[in-house]
Design an enzyme around this catalytic site. Sequence first.
Site, PDB file in Angstrom:
ATOM      1  CB  CYS A  29      42.387  49.844  32.778  1.00 56.54           C
ATOM      2  SG  CYS A  29      42.405  49.135  31.133  1.00 56.54           S
ATOM      3  CB  CYS A  32      43.314  46.358  32.462  1.00 64.95           C
ATOM      4  SG  CYS A  32      44.129  47.694  31.559  1.00 64.95           S
TER       5      CYS A  32
END
Length: 112
Positions: A29, A32
């Site tokens: 991600c 993230c």
Amino acid sequence: MKHVTDADFDTRVLAADRPVLVEFTAGWCGPCRQMAPVLAAVAEEEKDRLDVVVIDADTSPETVIRYGVLSMPTLLLFRSGEPVKSMVGARPKRRLLQELEDVLEPRLTPAR
């Protein structure tokens, strides 16, 4: 920043005696990864009022399912074992702190 797993989530988050901000994240991600320095800064800045932990969605799927997390990153703020705020997506530190302010205990101001 502290990492939690399915195995220790209940003791480290739900049984905590203060608010805990949990980031549901994954290695794949990109947003993230953008949140990592933001969360580290928030963890340091708010260390008197808040714990910040990270849980990997790929290695801890039970917790992801339990809280219905569908997107990464998802941030859940827990207080007294219950989720009290949910935020999805990356955000700058200033915005994150503004969003947390209404659910955190007020700052103690020194007596004059």
